[in-house]
Design a protein around this motif. Structure first.
Motif, PDB file in Angstrom:
ATOM      1  N   THR A  29       0.847  -1.190   0.000  1.00 57.97           N
ATOM      2  CA  THR A  29       0.000   0.000   0.000  1.00 57.97           C
ATOM      3  C   THR A  29       0.885   1.244   0.000  1.00 57.97           C
ATOM      4  O   THR A  29       2.067   1.185   0.398  1.00 57.97           O
ATOM      5  N   PRO A  30       0.346   2.384  -0.410  1.00 65.48           N
ATOM      6  CA  PRO A  30       1.135   3.621  -0.342  1.00 65.48           C
ATOM      7  C   PRO A  30       1.683   3.887   1.061  1.00 65.48           C
ATOM      8  O   PRO A  30       2.824   4.326   1.217  1.00 65.48           O
ATOM      9  N   GLU A  31       0.875   3.622   2.079  1.00 69.36           N
ATOM     10  CA  GLU A  31       1.320   3.855   3.458  1.00 69.36           C
ATOM     11  C   GLU A  31       2.566   3.031   3.770  1.00 69.36           C
ATOM     12  O   GLU A  31       3.545   3.535   4.339  1.00 69.36           O
ATOM     13  N   ASN A  32       2.561   1.751   3.390  1.00 69.35           N
ATOM     14  CA  ASN A  32       3.712   0.895   3.665  1.00 69.35           C
ATOM     15  C   ASN A  32       4.909   1.239   2.781  1.00 69.35           C
ATOM     16  O   ASN A  32       6.061   1.110   3.209  1.00 69.35           O
ATOM     17  N   LEU A  33       4.654   1.673   1.554  1.00 71.24           N
ATOM     18  CA  LEU A  33       5.761   2.102   0.697  1.00 71.24           C
ATOM     19  C   LEU A  33       6.447   3.337   1.267  1.00 71.24           C
ATOM     20  O   LEU A  33       7.680   3.454   1.225  1.00 71.24           O
ATOM     21  N   ILE A  34       5.660   4.248   1.810  1.00 76.06           N
ATOM     22  CA  ILE A  34       6.245   5.442   2.436  1.00 76.06           C
ATOM     23  C   ILE A  34       7.079   5.039   3.642  1.00 76.06           C
ATOM     24  O   ILE A  34       8.197   5.539   3.837  1.00 76.06           O
ATOM     25  N   LYS A  35       6.567   4.124   4.455  1.00 77.70           N
ATOM     26  CA  LYS A  35       7.330   3.644   5.613  1.00 77.70           C
ATOM     27  C   LYS A  35       8.648   3.025   5.176  1.00 77.70           C
ATOM     28  O   LYS A  35       9.704   3.277   5.783  1.00 77.70           O
ATOM     29  N   GLU A  36       8.600   2.194   4.130  1.00 77.55           N
ATOM     30  CA  GLU A  36       9.820   1.550   3.647  1.00 77.55           C
ATOM     31  C   GLU A  36      10.804   2.581   3.091  1.00 77.55           C
ATOM     32  O   GLU A  36      12.009   2.486   3.297  1.00 77.55           O
ATOM     33  N   ALA A  37      10.286   3.555   2.372  1.00 81.93           N
ATOM     34  CA  ALA A  37      11.159   4.592   1.813  1.00 81.93           C
ATOM     35  C   ALA A  37      11.849   5.387   2.914  1.00 81.93           C
ATOM     36  O   ALA A  37      13.047   5.671   2.828  1.00 81.93           O
ATOM     37  N   LEU A  38      11.119   5.737   3.953  1.00 80.91           N
ATOM     38  CA  LEU A  38      11.709   6.488   5.071  1.00 80.91           C
ATOM     39  C   LEU A  38      12.726   5.627   5.816  1.00 80.91           C
ATOM     40  O   LEU A  38      13.808   6.103   6.200  1.00 80.91           O
ATOM     41  N   LYS A  39      12.403   4.353   5.996  1.00 79.47           N
ATOM     42  CA  LYS A  39      13.315   3.446   6.696  1.00 79.47           C
ATOM     43  C   LYS A  39      14.616   3.278   5.935  1.00 79.47           C
ATOM     44  O   LYS A  39      15.694   3.191   6.526  1.00 79.47           O
ATOM     45  N   ARG A  40      14.555   3.318   4.613  1.00 69.36           N
ATOM     46  CA  ARG A  40      15.737   3.135   3.777  1.00 69.36           C
ATOM     47  C   ARG A  40      16.453   4.452   3.460  1.00 69.36           C
ATOM     48  O   ARG A  40      17.411   4.469   2.693  1.00 69.36           O
ATOM     49  N   GLY A  41      15.958   5.535   4.010  1.00 63.48           N
ATOM     50  CA  GLY A  41      16.607   6.827   3.779  1.00 63.48           C
ATOM     51  C   GLY A  41      16.429   7.374   2.378  1.00 63.48           C
ATOM     52  O   GLY A  41      17.259   8.140   1.890  1.00 63.48           O
ATOM     53  N   GLU A  42      15.323   7.012   1.717  1.00 65.67           N
ATOM     54  CA  GLU A  42      15.095   7.470   0.346  1.00 65.67           C
ATOM     55  C   GLU A  42      14.571   8.898   0.279  1.00 65.67           C
ATOM     56  O   GLU A  42      14.626   9.531  -0.774  1.00 65.67           O
ATOM     57  N   GLY A  43      14.038   9.409   1.395  1.00 65.38           N
ATOM     58  CA  GLY A  43      13.486  10.754   1.365  1.00 65.38           C
ATOM     59  C   GLY A  43      13.041  11.200   2.739  1.00 65.38           C
ATOM     60  O   GLY A  43      13.346  10.570   3.759  1.00 65.38           O
ATOM     61  N   ASP A  44      12.299  12.311   2.751  1.00 71.68           N
ATOM     62  CA  ASP A  44      11.788  12.898   3.988  1.00 71.68           C
ATOM     63  C   ASP A  44      10.290  13.113   3.863  1.00 71.68           C
ATOM     64  O   ASP A  44       9.745  13.194   2.757  1.00 71.68           O
ATOM     65  N   LEU A  45       9.645  13.262   5.008  1.00 72.28           N
ATOM     66  CA  LEU A  45       8.227  13.571   5.039  1.00 72.28           C
ATOM     67  C   LEU A  45       8.059  15.070   5.253  1.00 72.28           C
ATOM     68  O   LEU A  45       8.644  15.648   6.170  1.00 72.28           O
ATOM     69  N   THR A  46       7.296  15.725   4.401  1.00 73.18           N
ATOM     70  CA  THR A  46       7.062  17.160   4.539  1.00 73.18           C
ATOM     71  C   THR A  46       6.047  17.405   5.650  1.00 73.18           C
ATOM     72  O   THR A  46       5.424  16.472   6.180  1.00 73.18           O
ATOM     73  N   ASP A  47       5.843  18.673   5.992  1.00 74.00           N
ATOM     74  CA  ASP A  47       4.859  18.996   7.030  1.00 74.00           C
ATOM     75  C   ASP A  47       3.429  18.774   6.551  1.00 74.00           C
ATOM     76  O   ASP A  47       2.484  18.870   7.335  1.00 74.00           O
ATOM     77  N   GLN A  48       3.267  18.466   5.245  1.00 74.42           N
ATOM     78  CA  GLN A  48       1.956  18.077   4.722  1.00 74.42           C
ATOM     79  C   GLN A  48       1.842  16.565   4.588  1.00 74.42           C
ATOM     80  O   GLN A  48       0.920  16.055   3.951  1.00 74.42           O
ATOM     81  N   HIS A  49       2.805  15.844   5.199  1.00 67.51           N
ATOM     82  CA  HIS A  49       2.821  14.373   5.229  1.00 67.51           C
ATOM     83  C   HIS A  49       2.970  13.766   3.837  1.00 67.51           C
ATOM     84  O   HIS A  49       2.432  12.699   3.540  1.00 67.51           O
ATOM     85  N   VAL A  50       3.729  14.457   2.972  1.00 73.19           N
ATOM     86  CA  VAL A  50       4.003  13.975   1.622  1.00 73.19           C
ATOM     87  C   VAL A  50       5.468  13.545   1.556  1.00 73.19           C
ATOM     88  O   VAL A  50       6.355  14.264   2.036  1.00 73.19           O
ATOM     89  N   LEU A  51       5.729  12.380   0.973  1.00 72.05           N
ATOM     90  CA  LEU A  51       7.102  11.911   0.809  1.00 72.05           C
ATOM     91  C   LEU A  51       7.811  12.756  -0.242  1.00 72.05           C
ATOM     92  O   LEU A  51       7.310  12.938  -1.352  1.00 72.05           O
ATOM     93  N   ALA A  52       8.984  13.278   0.126  1.00 73.54           N
ATOM     94  CA  ALA A  52       9.797  14.078  -0.795  1.00 73.54           C
ATOM     95  C   ALA A  52      11.132  13.387  -0.987  1.00 73.54           C
ATOM     96  O   ALA A  52      11.838  13.091  -0.018  1.00 73.54           O
ATOM     97  N   ILE A  53      11.492  13.128  -2.252  1.00 71.65           N
ATOM     98  CA  ILE A  53      12.751  12.446  -2.548  1.00 71.65           C
ATOM     99  C   ILE A  53      13.593  13.296  -3.499  1.00 71.65           C
ATOM    100  O   ILE A  53      13.077  14.189  -4.170  1.00 71.65           O
ATOM    101  N   ASP A  54      14.875  13.014  -3.523  1.00 72.83           N
ATOM    102  CA  ASP A  54      15.761  13.531  -4.563  1.00 72.83           C
ATOM    103  C   ASP A  54      16.056  12.382  -5.512  1.00 72.83           C
ATOM    104  O   ASP A  54      16.345  11.261  -5.067  1.00 72.83           O
ATOM    105  N   THR A  55      16.008  12.659  -6.802  1.00 73.06           N
ATOM    106  CA  THR A  55      16.234  11.592  -7.776  1.00 73.06           C
ATOM    107  C   THR A  55      17.706  11.429  -8.133  1.00 73.06           C
ATOM    108  O   THR A  55      18.047  10.657  -9.019  1.00 73.06           O
ATOM    109  N   GLY A  56      18.569  12.187  -7.431  1.00 73.35           N
ATOM    110  CA  GLY A  56      19.998  11.996  -7.609  1.00 73.35           C
ATOM    111  C   GLY A  56      20.567  12.757  -8.786  1.00 73.35           C
ATOM    112  O   GLY A  56      20.160  13.878  -9.086  1.00 73.35           O
ATOM    113  N   GLU A  57      21.496  12.125  -9.459  1.00 78.06           N
ATOM    114  CA  GLU A  57      22.224  12.764 -10.557  1.00 78.06           C
ATOM    115  C   GLU A  57      21.301  13.281 -11.654  1.00 78.06           C
ATOM    116  O   GLU A  57      21.539  14.329 -12.242  1.00 78.06           O
TER     117      GLU A  57
END
Length: 532
Positions: A29-57
Motif C-alpha cells: 500500500t502507499p502507506e507501507n511504501l512510504i514507511k519503507e522509503a523512510l526506513k531506507r533513507g530514500e526521502g523525507d516527510l514534509t509537514d503536509q505528510h508527503v514523501l519528498a525524494i531527490d532523484t539523484g544525478e
C-alpha cells in the motif's frame, strides 16, 4: 510485507534465479511504501505528510540514453533517429543478466498495474523497482489491476546499477532500453521516475496505431454536457494547469488515446510540474498535496519541512505525482467522447503568436507536426535569449514511428469529426521575454472557457500578418487590445522583424517533412520569412 511465497512467482517477477528467501515486497500500500522509503533513507516527510525524494544525478529524462532493441519486429518499423537509438539484442541480453544479478542481491518492490482506461486496448504491466519510492510512483501513475491477468510487459528499474559504456554498449552509465519482442523495459543508473512513465508511453505509441488508436501527449477534460476537450503541449506550456478546471471533470493530464468513439486516459494519476505552485493559482494540484503523493527534487525553507515551491535551485523540473483520486472532480472510468475542441498550447517566448487563434484543418496538422514552444533565458545553461523548440506531435521524444504517421492519423480524425482546433499562446505578450510580460493565467483560462462555451464561434476574426492566423476580435474577460499581438508591441517594426525570424525557424523545421507530405503541410505555415 508482501513476501514472494513460491519459486514460480519469483520467476514471474522477471528476475530469474531469485531466491524466495530474499526480501521481495509485492503490491504494498502507499502507506507501507512510504514507511519503507523512510526506513531506507530514500526521502523525507514534509509537514503536509508527503514523501519528498531527490532523484539523484538525473532530475529529468536523458533522451540520448533511451534505446530500442533492433530485431525482426522493429528493424523496418521504427523511425530510427537521435531519439530512437538502436541497440542489439546481444547488448540487451547481457545488460539484462547484469541488472537481474544486481537486483537478486537486494530487496525489491513489485507492483502489477495497467495502462489504458479503455478495456479493449489495455496493457498489463509488472513493475519491479529497487526503491520503494519508485514503486509508489508506479502506484500513483498507473491503473490498478482489475483481476489476476498475467502481465504482458515487465519494467525493471535499478537506479543503483551503473553500466560500463566500454563493456555494456551504452553511451554512459545510465540507460533506458525497450525490447518490444521480449516485452521488457530495462532502466538503470537513473532515479528519475519519469523514465518509467515515458518508456511505457513510447511502447503505447508503437502498439496502438496498429489498432487505429492515435496515442497523444495531451491532457483531457469533460464538461457538464459531456463535451470532451484535449490539450496538447510540451512541458511548461500548461497542460496540467489548464486541464485541471474546477468547472470541468478531469480525464487525465498527460497521455491519452483517441479511438473510434472515445478519448481515454492511459494512466491513473498525474505527474505535475510544480515550480511556483500555490493554492491560489492551481488549487486542484495544490489540493493533491497529501499523504500518498510523491514530491521530487523540491527544496525546503530553512530549518523546516515546509516545501518552498519557488526554490528551483536543484532543478526547474520539480515534480509531484499523485493518483487521480487525489482530485475530486474526475471522470471514472477516465474515458470521454470524441473531442469537440482541441487546444495546441505553446509558451511563445518571442511574443509573436496571439493568445488564441482558430486553425483550419491544414493549419492544425501543420502546428501539430511542428509541436512548437520556446525555452527562455536562464532555464538551461547557455540560453541567453528565447530559443525555439520543435517537438513533432508535441512529443517527438516518445514516437517510435515516423511523426507523419501520427499526423496522418490526426488528419483522418479531423476529416471524420466536426470539431474546433485552437492555437493558444501561454507565453509572452507585448514583446519577447525580457521586454514583454507573461500572459496572465486568468486571461488564458477566460479564452479557453469562451472557446469551450462556443462564445468565439460567431465573433469577427482578423488575420495575423506573417503567420496568417485567424484571431477573434473579442473575448469575454480578456482586454481586446491584447488579442492581436501586433497591437501590444511598442514598435510594430520590431514585432514584424521578430515574427519573420520565428517564421523562418518554423519553415526550416518543417522542411524535414516535405518529402513525406508532398510539400503540402509546409505550404500552409508562415509565408513571409527572412532568408534561411
Amino acid at each position: 510485507m508482501g513476501q514472494i511465497t513460491n519459486k514460480n512467482a519469483a520467476m514471474q517477477l522477471g528476475l530469474p534465479g531469485r531466491n524466495i528467501a530474499q526480501e521481495t515486497h509485492c503490491q504494498l500500500t502507499p502507506e507501507n511504501l512510504i514507511k519503507e522509503a523512510l526506513k531506507r533513507g530514500e526521502g523525507d516527510l514534509t509537514d503536509q505528510h508527503v514523501l519528498a525524494i531527490d532523484t539523484g544525478e538525473f532530475t529529468g529524462r536523458s533522451p540520448k540514453d533511451r534505446f530500442i532493441v533492433t530485431d525482426s519486429l522493429t528493424k523496418d518499423a521504427v523511425w530510427w533517429s537521435d531519439i530512437n537509438i538502436p541497440i542489439s539484442t546481444e547488448v540487451f541480453d547481457c545488460l539484462y543478466t547484469k541488472v537481474v544479478d544486481y537486483l537478486n542481491q537486494r530487496a525489491v518492490f513489485v507492483r502489477d498495474a495497467m495502462v489504458g482506461a479503455e478495456k479493449n486496448s489495455r496493457l498489463t504491466l509488472r513493475v519491479v523497482t529497487e526503491t520503494a519510492s519508485q514503486n509508489l510512483f508506479a502506484y500513483n501513475l498507473f491503473l490498478r489491476p482489475d483481476g489476476d491477468t498475467e502481465p504482458e510487459w515487465t519494467i525493471i528499474s535499478a537506479p543503483g546499477f551503473k553500466a560500463d559504456p566500454f563493456i555494456d554498449g551504452t553511451r554512459q552509465h545510465n540507460f533506458s532500453i525497450i525490447n518490444f519482442t521480449r516485452k521488457t523495459i530495462l532502466i538503470g543508473g537513473t532515479g528519475y521516475t519519469g523514465e518509467i512513465k515515458k518508456a511505457v508511453f513510447a511502447v503505447l505509441n508503437f502498439i496502438l496505431p496498429q489498432q487505429n488508436i492515435l496515442p497523444m501527449h495531451c491532457a483531457a477534460n469533460k464538461g457538464e454536457d459531456g463535451d470532451t476537450a484535449i490539450f496538447f503541449g510540451l512541458s511548461g506550456t500548461g497542460k496540467t494547469t489548464l486541464s485541471a478546471d474546477p468547472e470541468r471533470q478531469l480525464i487525465g493530464d498527460d497521455e491519452h488515446g483517441w479511438g473510434e468513439n472515445s478519448v481515454f486516459n492511459f494512466e491513473g494519476g498525474c505527474y505535475a510540474k510544480i515550480a511556483g505552485l500555490s493554492a491560489e493559482k492551481e488549487p486542484q494540484i495544490y489540493e493533491a498535496l497529501r499523504r500518498g503523493a510523491l514530491l521530487e527534487n523540491v527544496c525546503f525553507y530553512p530549518l523546516s519541512k515546509t516545501v518552498d515551491f519557488n526554490n528551483i535551485s536543484k532543478t526547474e523540473n520539480i515534480r509531484l505525482s499523485y493518483p487521480l483520486s487525489h482530485i475530486n472532480n474526475t471522470v471514472n472510468p477516465a474515458v470521454g467522447d470524441v473531442p469537440r475542441n482541441i487546444f495546441f498550447l505553446t509558451a511563445d517566448a518571442f511574443g509573436v503568436l496571439p493568445p488564441i487563434a482558430k486553425l483550419n484543418k491544414a493549419q492544425a496538422m501543420y502546428y501539430f507536426l511542428s509541436g512548437y514552444t520556446a525555452k527562455i533565458a536562464g532555464t538551461e545553461f547557455g540560453i541567453n535569449e528565447p530559443e525555439a523548440t520543435f517537438s513533432a506531435c508535441f512529443g517527438r521524444a516518445f514516437l517510435p514511428l515516423h511523426p507523419m504517421k501520427y499526423a496522418e492519423m490526426l488528419g483522418e480524425k479531423l476529416d471524420k469529426y466536426p470539431l474546433n482546433v485552437w492555437l493558444v499562446n501561454t507565453g509572452w505578450t507585448g514583446g519577447s521575454y525580457g521586454t514583454g510580460e507573461r500572459i496572465k493565467l486568468s486571461y488564458t483560462r477566460a479564452m479557453i472557457k469562451a472557446a469551450l462555451k462556443g462564445q468565439l464561434d460567431y465573433v469577427p476574426y482578423q488575420k495575423l500578418p506573417v503567420f496568417d492566423l485567424m484571431i477573434p476580435a473579442w473575448c469575454p474577460g480578456v482586454p481586446s487590445g491584447m488579442l492581436n499581438p501586433v497591437n501590444t508591441w511598442a514598435d510594430p517594426y520590431s514585432y514584424e522583424e521578430t515574427a519573420r525570424h520565428l517564421a523562418g525557424l518554423f519553415r526550416k523545421n518543417c522542411s524535414q517533412y516535405q518529402s513525406f507530405a508532398d510539400g503540402m503541410l509546409c505550404s500552409v505555415g508562415p509565408v513571409a520569412v527572412s532568408p534561411l
